[in-house]
Write a protein that holds these residues in place. Sequence first.
Motif, PDB file in Angstrom:
ATOM      1  N   ASN A  54       0.888  -0.985   0.208  1.00 10.37           N
ATOM      2  CA  ASN A  54      -0.020  -0.077   0.018  1.00 10.37           C
ATOM      3  C   ASN A  54       0.876   1.410   0.218  1.00 10.37           C
ATOM      4  O   ASN A  54       1.493   1.743   0.965  1.00 10.37           O
ATOM      5  N   HIS A  55       0.911   1.939  -1.115  1.00  5.61           N
ATOM      6  CA  HIS A  55       1.877   3.094  -1.213  1.00  5.61           C
ATOM      7  C   HIS A  55       1.367   4.208  -0.529  1.00  5.61           C
ATOM      8  O   HIS A  55       2.239   5.215  -0.285  1.00  5.61           O
ATOM      9  N   ASN A  56       0.131   4.156  -0.026  1.00  6.39           N
ATOM     10  CA  ASN A  56      -0.428   5.433   0.622  1.00  6.39           C
ATOM     11  C   ASN A  56      -0.335   5.137   2.230  1.00  6.39           C
ATOM     12  O   ASN A  56      -0.382   6.237   3.127  1.00  6.39           O
ATOM     13  N   GLN A  57       0.229   4.010   2.553  1.00  2.00           N
ATOM     14  CA  GLN A  57       0.353   3.510   3.739  1.00  2.00           C
ATOM     15  C   GLN A  57       1.800   4.092   4.402  1.00  2.00           C
ATOM     16  O   GLN A  57       2.945   3.882   3.835  1.00  2.00           O
ATOM     17  N   SER A  58       1.826   4.758   5.561  1.00  2.00           N
ATOM     18  CA  SER A  58       3.382   5.412   6.267  1.00  2.00           C
ATOM     19  C   SER A  58       3.632   4.216   7.100  1.00  2.00           C
ATOM     20  O   SER A  58       3.033   3.577   7.909  1.00  2.00           O
ATOM     21  N   PHE A  59       4.802   3.463   6.494  1.00  2.00           N
ATOM     22  CA  PHE A  59       5.377   2.693   7.426  1.00  2.00           C
ATOM     23  C   PHE A  59       6.214   2.813   8.536  1.00  2.00           C
ATOM     24  O   PHE A  59       6.681   2.078   9.292  1.00  2.00           O
ATOM     25  N   SER A  60       6.443   4.106   8.806  1.00  2.00           N
ATOM     26  CA  SER A  60       7.088   4.780   9.696  1.00  2.00           C
ATOM     27  C   SER A  60       6.750   4.438  11.300  1.00  2.00           C
ATOM     28  O   SER A  60       7.207   4.693  12.260  1.00  2.00           O
ATOM     29  N   ASN A  61       5.285   4.323  11.127  1.00  2.00           N
ATOM     30  CA  ASN A  61       4.511   4.185  12.437  1.00  2.00           C
ATOM     31  C   ASN A  61       4.413   2.708  12.866  1.00  2.00           C
ATOM     32  O   ASN A  61       4.019   2.427  13.873  1.00  2.00           O
ATOM     33  N   TYR A  62       5.175   1.744  12.138  1.00  2.00           N
ATOM     34  CA  TYR A  62       5.078   0.409  12.564  1.00  2.00           C
ATOM     35  C   TYR A  62       6.400  -0.018  13.252  1.00  2.00           C
ATOM     36  O   TYR A  62       7.720   0.540  12.880  1.00  2.00           O
ATOM     37  N   GLN A  99      13.034 -17.850  10.169  1.00  2.00           N
ATOM     38  CA  GLN A  99      14.109 -17.227  10.553  1.00  2.00           C
ATOM     39  C   GLN A  99      14.789 -16.070   9.730  1.00  2.00           C
ATOM     40  O   GLN A  99      14.998 -15.039  10.249  1.00  2.00           O
ATOM     41  N   ASP A 100      14.545 -16.182   8.383  1.00  2.00           N
ATOM     42  CA  ASP A 100      14.935 -15.241   7.480  1.00  2.00           C
ATOM     43  C   ASP A 100      14.229 -14.306   7.447  1.00  2.00           C
ATOM     44  O   ASP A 100      14.555 -12.998   7.310  1.00  2.00           O
ATOM     45  N   ILE A 101      12.688 -14.330   7.571  1.00  2.00           N
ATOM     46  CA  ILE A 101      11.878 -13.078   7.532  1.00  2.00           C
ATOM     47  C   ILE A 101      12.225 -12.466   8.969  1.00  2.00           C
ATOM     48  O   ILE A 101      11.951 -11.191   8.905  1.00  2.00           O
ATOM     49  N   ASN A 102      12.295 -13.075  10.080  1.00  2.00           N
ATOM     50  CA  ASN A 102      12.505 -12.367  11.095  1.00  2.00           C
ATOM     51  C   ASN A 102      13.946 -11.580  10.932  1.00  2.00           C
ATOM     52  O   ASN A 102      13.878 -10.356  11.568  1.00  2.00           O
ATOM     53  N   SER A 103      14.891 -12.116  10.325  1.00  2.00           N
ATOM     54  CA  SER A 103      15.956 -11.382  10.195  1.00  2.00           C
ATOM     55  C   SER A 103      15.943 -10.151   9.308  1.00  2.00           C
ATOM     56  O   SER A 103      16.316  -9.057   9.761  1.00  2.00           O
ATOM     57  N   ALA A 104      14.951 -10.519   8.292  1.00  2.00           N
ATOM     58  CA  ALA A 104      14.597  -9.131   7.405  1.00  2.00           C
ATOM     59  C   ALA A 104      13.980  -8.079   7.952  1.00  2.00           C
ATOM     60  O   ALA A 104      14.229  -6.980   7.759  1.00  2.00           O
ATOM     61  N   LEU A 105      12.820  -8.508   8.787  1.00  2.00           N
ATOM     62  CA  LEU A 105      12.168  -7.328   9.490  1.00  2.00           C
ATOM     63  C   LEU A 105      12.931  -6.745  10.663  1.00  2.00           C
ATOM     64  O   LEU A 105      12.697  -5.482  10.727  1.00  2.00           O
ATOM     65  N   GLN A 106      13.543  -7.437  11.142  1.00  2.00           N
ATOM     66  CA  GLN A 106      14.672  -6.798  12.369  1.00  2.00           C
ATOM     67  C   GLN A 106      15.488  -6.069  11.854  1.00  2.00           C
ATOM     68  O   GLN A 106      16.052  -4.951  12.490  1.00  2.00           O
ATOM     69  N   ALA A 107      16.237  -6.196  10.708  1.00  2.00           N
ATOM     70  CA  ALA A 107      16.896  -5.308   9.902  1.00  2.00           C
ATOM     71  C   ALA A 107      16.199  -4.027   9.409  1.00  2.00           C
ATOM     72  O   ALA A 107      17.074  -3.264   9.247  1.00  2.00           O
ATOM     73  N   LYS A 108      15.032  -4.181   9.259  1.00  2.00           N
ATOM     74  CA  LYS A 108      14.227  -2.728   8.982  1.00  2.00           C
ATOM     75  C   LYS A 108      13.730  -2.143  10.288  1.00  2.00           C
ATOM     76  O   LYS A 108      13.071  -1.050  10.031  1.00  2.00           O
ATOM     77  N   GLY A 109      14.183  -2.665  11.373  1.00  2.00           N
ATOM     78  CA  GLY A 109      14.029  -1.891  12.546  1.00  2.00           C
ATOM     79  C   GLY A 109      12.765  -2.112  13.528  1.00  2.00           C
ATOM     80  O   GLY A 109      12.382  -1.833  14.476  1.00  2.00           O
ATOM     81  N   LEU A 110      12.151  -3.546  13.116  1.00  2.00           N
ATOM     82  CA  LEU A 110      11.009  -3.814  13.734  1.00  2.00           C
ATOM     83  C   LEU A 110      11.458  -4.944  14.763  1.00  2.00           C
ATOM     84  O   LEU A 110      12.504  -5.632  14.659  1.00  2.00           O
ATOM     85  N   GLN A 111      10.690  -4.981  15.956  1.00  2.00           N
ATOM     86  CA  GLN A 111      11.068  -5.679  16.822  1.00  2.00           C
ATOM     87  C   GLN A 111       9.818  -6.784  17.141  1.00  2.00           C
ATOM     88  O   GLN A 111       8.582  -6.474  16.991  1.00  2.00           O
ATOM     89  N   MET A 112      10.333  -8.022  17.116  1.00  2.00           N
ATOM     90  CA  MET A 112       9.291  -9.166  17.497  1.00  2.00           C
ATOM     91  C   MET A 112       8.805  -9.136  18.900  1.00  2.00           C
ATOM     92  O   MET A 112       9.296  -9.308  19.701  1.00  2.00           O
ATOM     93  N   VAL A 113       7.396  -9.266  18.748  1.00  2.00           N
ATOM     94  CA  VAL A 113       6.860  -9.477  19.946  1.00  2.00           C
ATOM     95  C   VAL A 113       5.648 -10.809  19.856  1.00  2.00           C
ATOM     96  O   VAL A 113       5.273 -11.144  18.778  1.00  2.00           O
ATOM     97  N   GLN A 114       5.042 -11.087  21.140  1.00  2.00           N
ATOM     98  CA  GLN A 114       3.983 -11.943  20.836  1.00  2.00           C
ATOM     99  C   GLN A 114       2.704 -11.321  20.346  1.00  2.00           C
ATOM    100  O   GLN A 114       2.623 -10.235  20.424  1.00  2.00           O
ATOM    101  N   GLU A 115       1.938 -12.166  19.745  1.00  2.00           N
ATOM    102  CA  GLU A 115       0.624 -11.657  19.372  1.00  2.00           C
ATOM    103  C   GLU A 115      -0.229 -11.073  20.348  1.00  2.00           C
ATOM    104  O   GLU A 115      -0.889 -10.106  19.950  1.00  2.00           O
TER     105      GLU A 115
END
Length: 168
Positions: A28-36, A60-76
């Motif tokens: 979604n190009h209209n969505q700001s990803f900086s809020n995530y 594991q690879d998806i976790n690494s990629a998301l964490q490299a983008k500055g996101l932190q994994m938490v429980q649902e």
Amino acid sequence: MKLRIICCALFACLTVAAGAQQVSVNYNHNQSFSNYHTYAWGSNNANEIQNSILAQVAQQDINSALQAKGLQMVQESQHPDLIVLASGGLKQETSWNAWGMRGIGGGMGGITPEQNTEGTMIIDVHDAKTQSLVWRGISQDTLSNKGNKNQEMVEKAIQKMFKQWPKQ
């Protein structure tokens, strides 16, 4: 003679291109990803990747990629900003190889079938609050009989997908 060489070279290029891994990403190009800032793996995924080794590698690879983008994994249960789902499927395909040679008396030839397994991986990222899909990556490739090659293929696919993650 030159025409024959050019045709062979063109055929070789097309054959290599047809066998290459296909990766596509849309978001979604209209969505700001900086809020995530946080993400969790969704627990309600009917199409979860079934091969446990490849599923582990993909996660594991998806976790690494998301964490490299500055996101932190938490429980649902910790109310993440994003919910991640990874789905996959396999499809058996038959391709046909024709061969032949000319010789005295007419020559000989034949057609031989070849079985391939086409794998598809889909990574969906949803906004947890709105439940809307904000990013999707899709990869398709022919699987190998060697597990380590499939793991490398999954890793490359995820790298290609997340190179297209929106800038923040």
